[in-house]
Design a protein around this motif. Structure first.
Motif, short mmCIF file in Angstrom:
data_model
loop_
_atom_site.label_atom_id
_atom_site.label_comp_id
_atom_site.label_asym_id
_atom_site.label_seq_id
_atom_site.Cartn_x
_atom_site.Cartn_y
_atom_site.Cartn_z
N ARG A 77 0.85 -1.20 0.00
CA ARG A 77 0.00 0.00 0.00
C ARG A 77 0.88 1.24 0.00
O ARG A 77 1.89 1.28 0.72
N VAL A 78 0.47 2.26 -0.75
CA VAL A 78 1.30 3.46 -0.85
C VAL A 78 1.36 4.19 0.49
O VAL A 78 2.37 4.80 0.84
N HIS A 80 -0.19 3.31 4.73
CA HIS A 80 -0.76 2.25 5.59
C HIS A 80 -0.27 0.86 5.14
O HIS A 80 -1.01 -0.12 5.18
N ARG A 117 -8.72 -3.83 9.94
CA ARG A 117 -7.27 -3.77 9.74
C ARG A 117 -6.73 -2.50 10.39
O ARG A 117 -7.20 -1.40 10.08
N GLY A 152 -11.21 4.64 8.91
CA GLY A 152 -10.86 5.74 9.81
C GLY A 152 -9.46 5.62 10.36
O GLY A 152 -8.67 4.76 9.99
N ASN A 153 -9.17 6.52 11.28
CA ASN A 153 -7.88 6.57 11.97
C ASN A 153 -8.10 6.63 13.47
O ASN A 153 -9.24 6.77 13.93
N PHE A 158 -7.58 15.47 10.31
CA PHE A 158 -6.57 15.10 9.32
C PHE A 158 -5.63 16.28 9.05
O PHE A 158 -5.89 17.40 9.45
N PHE A 166 -3.03 15.35 -0.94
CA PHE A 166 -2.61 14.10 -0.29
C PHE A 166 -1.28 13.57 -0.83
O PHE A 166 -0.39 13.23 -0.03
N PHE A 343 -10.09 -1.85 1.30
CA PHE A 343 -11.07 -0.92 1.85
C PHE A 343 -11.28 0.23 0.86
O PHE A 343 -10.31 0.74 0.29
N ARG A 363 -11.12 10.99 -1.57
CA ARG A 363 -10.83 9.61 -1.16
C ARG A 363 -11.70 8.63 -1.95
O ARG A 363 -11.25 7.54 -2.29
N SER A 366 -9.75 7.70 -4.84
CA SER A 366 -8.42 7.12 -4.65
C SER A 366 -8.42 5.63 -4.28
O SER A 366 -7.59 4.86 -4.74
N TYR A 367 -9.36 5.24 -3.44
CA TYR A 367 -9.28 3.87 -2.91
C TYR A 367 -9.56 2.82 -3.98
O TYR A 367 -8.86 1.82 -4.10
N THR A 370 -6.54 2.65 -6.23
CA THR A 370 -5.35 2.00 -5.66
C THR A 370 -5.54 0.48 -5.56
O THR A 370 -4.61 -0.29 -5.76
N GLN A 371 -6.76 0.04 -5.26
CA GLN A 371 -6.97 -1.42 -5.13
C GLN A 371 -6.79 -2.10 -6.48
O GLN A 371 -6.29 -3.23 -6.56
FE1 HDD Z 1 -6.41 6.91 3.21
C1 HDD Z 1 -5.31 3.72 2.88
C2 HDD Z 1 -7.44 6.24 6.42
C3 HDD Z 1 -7.13 10.23 3.66
C4 HDD Z 1 -5.75 7.47 -0.04
N1 HDD Z 1 -6.37 5.31 4.43
C5 HDD Z 1 -5.89 4.07 4.10
C6 HDD Z 1 -6.07 3.18 5.19
C7 HDD Z 1 -6.66 3.89 6.20
C8 HDD Z 1 -6.85 5.23 5.70
C9 HDD Z 1 -7.05 3.38 7.57
C10 HDD Z 1 -5.65 1.73 5.23
C11 HDD Z 1 -6.75 0.81 4.83
C12 HDD Z 1 -6.30 -0.61 4.98
O1 HDD Z 1 -6.08 -1.04 6.13
O2 HDD Z 1 -6.16 -1.26 3.97
N2 HDD Z 1 -7.06 8.03 4.76
C13 HDD Z 1 -7.54 7.56 5.96
C14 HDD Z 1 -8.18 8.63 6.69
C15 HDD Z 1 -8.07 9.75 5.92
C16 HDD Z 1 -7.39 9.37 4.70
C17 HDD Z 1 -8.84 8.47 8.04
C18 HDD Z 1 -8.57 11.13 6.18
C19 HDD Z 1 -9.61 11.39 6.91
N3 HDD Z 1 -6.40 8.56 2.04
C20 HDD Z 1 -6.76 9.83 2.40
C21 HDD Z 1 -6.75 10.68 1.24
C22 HDD Z 1 -6.38 9.90 0.17
C23 HDD Z 1 -6.16 8.58 0.71
C24 HDD Z 1 -7.10 12.15 1.24
C25 HDD Z 1 -6.19 10.24 -1.27
C26 HDD Z 1 -6.66 11.27 -1.88
N4 HDD Z 1 -5.59 5.82 1.72
C27 HDD Z 1 -5.47 6.24 0.43
C28 HDD Z 1 -5.02 5.15 -0.51
C29 HDD Z 1 -4.86 3.95 0.45
C30 HDD Z 1 -5.26 4.52 1.78
C31 HDD Z 1 -3.86 5.50 -1.35
C32 HDD Z 1 -3.52 3.25 0.43
C33 HDD Z 1 -3.81 1.78 0.41
C34 HDD Z 1 -5.24 1.70 0.28
O3 HDD Z 1 -5.77 2.93 0.14
O4 HDD Z 1 -5.87 0.67 0.26
O5 HDD Z 1 -5.97 4.94 -1.48
#
Ligand code: HDD
Length: 700
Positions: A77-78, A80, A117, A152-153, A158, A166, A343, A363, A366-367, A370-371
């Motif tokens: 993952r890029v 997390h 996770r 979530g986190n 954020f 991002f 996710f 988001r 993005s998700y 990325t998947q």
């Molecule tokens: Fe994200 C993964 C939580 C903003 C793009 N994010 C990822 C994961 C979590 C979060 C828990 C890991 C999921 C897993 O266990 O597989 N991210 C957040 C929270 C954010 C947040 C709480 C702000 C409130 N994220 C955010 C933004 C972007 C992303 C603004 C892109 C524009 N996040 C990603 C991703 C990831 C990711 C690149 C990387 C791996 C994945 O998705 O599955 O798409």
């Protein structure tokens, strides 16, 4: 739980020409085959032309095995990348049918399967667990109306307000592209350069410099959905909602110096903790809380509810507890489940909807994207961990690794075929996007209502206990001391002047920064007089008991049977765990002659791995251990990290060797006169740390 057979319970074996021993099939032992199901006679030697000759291309078993191995890795993952997951269930305890038509929120007592996770954000897949970082808290609910992902986190706000930032934020936080370090940490120029040039990050940076960023365990941390979402009722009415996860075992973090040492002693500290808890039947649990509010509240709130750098204090909108999340099963296979789980914030169900939070909107793109990259194509939803547990039918087809393809002639609709050939049809109801009014010119503009970057950062700081404020100050000083460019340090202090003047001055002093920089230009005046929110403090929300915590007991051969037993019983009574640490892991007996097994050798079980420690050596044992440097470190660290330390008489030698002479000791160093003192000690440990000690042992 299935039991793993003991390795010595082996069936028939075969000895090869080199003396190597390996098992052969027969009885319960299955026949090894190739991926094509062809039985493998010999998995030890490649096919060669003569015993010393070259390998032959026709060895299909060799080629298949090596080919598959060569392709084992998928992109991490890029962000997390390092994560750990478990299965469990969500049980509704207070129906939300008044505000949401989501099936999962209707019937109290009903359980929905989940996969969760946890993760760090910045570090690579192989980095350490207890780094200073945000923790991901991603929950996939397999509801009867499809999968709902709440991604979530453990921090409710954020760093940035708009998803377009991002990639910049993540690039700045991760390793610098030229040198590929530092790994899994923000203590470097690029991170602080970016955040100090982005005032909107100030609030989250304060959280990241607090002890929230070094949790003791996934089990002892909160989770937050962060964004404002909508709940939609059966009449299509919307209620705003913020989601919270509250750990049943209370909040707890570690000390920073402790975190640094844990990462060396056990880089898997958090995953091991979750594994041990779940496999021993101590299932971690969180309550799902919701803050519900309407437009009238949103209009009266001094901040924009769509701004993800802001939270709504619980004291203003109470958290209604509506269910519980229990994790009760580890994965069968890490890759298949934890690594391949995908996710997507876009995965919502009828009764839940998005808002116009610009971070959430981004988001949602993005998700999914990325998947597709990470898992190799659009059919990642066919992987069992990602597939819904309810029936699903559509006309999507083909693509790499397609597992579910429509049967019959029709792969389109509308069609005029009758069933079963005609395939699925839409319902016309169920998921309805909330019909929010949308109008306005197209433009690239940050809403003016997002412009206050400091008021809530200040509120967070004043909500911390003095001990926690000290930790924040120390964290800022630690991190900024690793920043090599003085101008970046000064720029960060210029923001802190809006958060709290004393904090900014203390950080500047700790950095040797003089004179104090001018405060950063603020787009909006800081809202004075925001009340502290005790819900934001960890120490105000501790457990008050040793439940779920771990005691490390140093023993030597011949350890007092009664005292050891009393301590073990006292810990068991509150559902805690004990590890024994000894000069050798085997060959031990207690004073009654009972054999004992230690879990750690003294140089492999430093006190940072435990919430509290006890020293129960015999006199001979203490004499032998007093010259052991790792024994001295064990005690000195436990003391420096403000832990409770119990000891018997013989341990006086060890305490003295560690520099803990009687007059330096405090009420956290407790002599166990007899077995009856054990319960009192474990009750005292419920406070988790004697933080009052900290000021005495850290002078800078
Ligand atoms: Fe994200 C993964 C939580 C903003 C793009 N994010 C990822 C994961 C979590 C979060 C828990 C890991 C999921 C897993 O266990 O597989 N991210 C957040 C929270 C954010 C947040 C709480 C702000 C409130 N994220 C955010 C933004 C972007 C992303 C603004 C892109 C524009 N996040 C990603 C991703 C990831 C990711 C690149 C990387 C791996 C994945 O998705 O599955 O798409």
């Amino acid at each position: 739980m299935t039991k793993t057979p003991h390795p010595s319970a082996s069936p028939a074996t075969h000895t090869g020409p080199g003396g190597e021993t390996h098992q052969v099939a027969g009885g319960d032992t299955p026949v090894m085959t190739t991926q094509q199901g062809v039985p493998v006679a010999d998995d030890q030697n490649t096919l060669r032309a003569g015993a010393n000759g070259p390998a032959l291309m026709e060895d299909f078993h060799f080629r298949e095995k090596i080919f598959h191995f060569d392709h084992e890795r998928i992109p991490e993952r890029v962000v997390h990348a390092r994560g750990y997951g478990a299965h469990g269930f969500f049980e509704l305890t207070d129906s939300l049918s008044d505000v949401s038509k989501a099936d999962i929120f209707q019937r109290e007592g009903e359980r929905t399967p989940v996969f969760v996770r946890f993760s760090t954000v910045a570090g690579n897949k192989g980095s350490a667990d207890v780094v200073r970082d945000v923790r991901g808290f991603a929950v996939k609910f397999y509801t009867k109306q499809g999968n709902w992902d709440l991604v979530g986190n453990n921090i409710p706000v954020f760093f940035i307000q708009d998803a377009i930032k991002f990639p910049d934020f993540v690039h700045a936080a991760k390793q610098a592209p030229d040198r590929d370090f530092p790994q899994a940490q923000t203590a470097h120029d690029n991170f602080w350069d970016f955040v100090s040039l982005s005032p909107e990050a100030t609030h989250m940076v304060c959280w990241a410099m607090s002890d929230r960023a070094i949790p003791r365990s996934f089990r002892f941390m909160e989770g937050f959905g962060v964004h404002t979402f909508r709940l939609i009722d059966a009449q299509g009415r919307s209620t705003y909602v913020k989601f919270h996860w509250k750990p049943r075992l209370g909040l707890q973090s570690v000390a920073w110096n402790e975190a640094l040492k844990i990462n060396g002693a056990d880089p898997d500290f958090h995953r091991r903790d979750l594994w041990q808890a779940i496999t021993s039947g101590n299932f971690p649990e969180w309550e799902l809380g919701v803050q519900l509010f309407d437009d009238a509240f949103a209009d009266s709130f001094p901040f924009d509810i769509l701004d993800p750098t802001k939270l709504i204090p619980e004291e203003l909108v109470p958290v209604r507890r509506v269910g519980r999340l229990v994790l009760d099963r580890m994965v069968d296979n890490f890759f298949a489940e934890t690594e391949q789980v995908a996710f997507c914030t876009q995965n919502i169900v009828p009764g839940v909807d998005f808002t116009n939070d610009p971070l959430l909107q981004g988001r949602n793109f993005s998700y999914l994207d990325t998947q597709t990259k990470r898992l190799g194509g659009p059919n990642f939803t066919h992987i069992p961990i990602n597939a819904p547990r309810c029936p699903f039918h559509n006309f999507q087809q083909d693509g790499h690794m397609a597992m579910h393809n429509p049967k019959g002639r029709a792969n389109y609709e509308p069609n005029s075929w009758s069933q079963p050939t005609g395939g699925p049809r839409e319902t016309g109801e169920d998921f309805q996007t909330f019909a929010a009014d949308v109008s306005g010119p197209k433009l690239r503009q940050r809403s003016e209502s997002f412009a206050d970057h400091y008021s809530q950062a200040r509120q967070f700081f004043i909500s911390q206990t003095p001990v926690e404020q000290t930790h924040m100050r120390d964290a800022f000083i630690f991190e900024l001391s690793k920043v090599e460019t003085p101008a970046i340090r000064a720029r960060m202090v210029s923001h802190l002047l809006h958060v709290d003047k004393e904090l900014a001055e203390a950080v500047a002093k700790g950095l040797g920064l003089s004179p104090l920089p001018a405060p950063a230009q603020a787009a909006r005046p800081v809202v004075a007089g925001l009340e502290p929110s005790p819900a934001l403090s960890i120490l105000e929300n501790g457990p008050g008991s040793f439940t779920g915590r771990k005691l490390g007991i140093v023993i030597t051969n011949g350890v007092d049977h009664e005292l050891l037993g009393a301590l073990q019983d006292a810990v068991a009574a509150v559902n805690g765990t004990v590890e024994l640490i000894a000069p050798t892991v085997g060959g031990l007996k207690d004073s009654a002659g009972n054999p004992l097994v230690a879990q750690q050798r003294i140089n492999g079980g430093p006190s940072v791995l435990y919430d509290a420690v006890a020293l129960l050596p015999t006199v001979e044992g203490a004499n032998a251990l007093r010259h052991e440097a790792t024994m001295r470190d064990f005690i000195a660290d436990a003391f420096a990290h403000a832990k409770f330390i119990a000891h018997n008489d013989a341990a006086e030698l060890l305490l003295a060797a560690a520099g803990l002479h009687p007059k330096m000791r405090d009420e956290g160093v407790i002599a166990l006169e007899s077995a009856s003192d054990a319960d009192t000690f474990i009750q005292t440990c419920g406070a988790l740390r004697l933080w009052a000690r900290e000021g005495r042992v850290h002078s800078i």
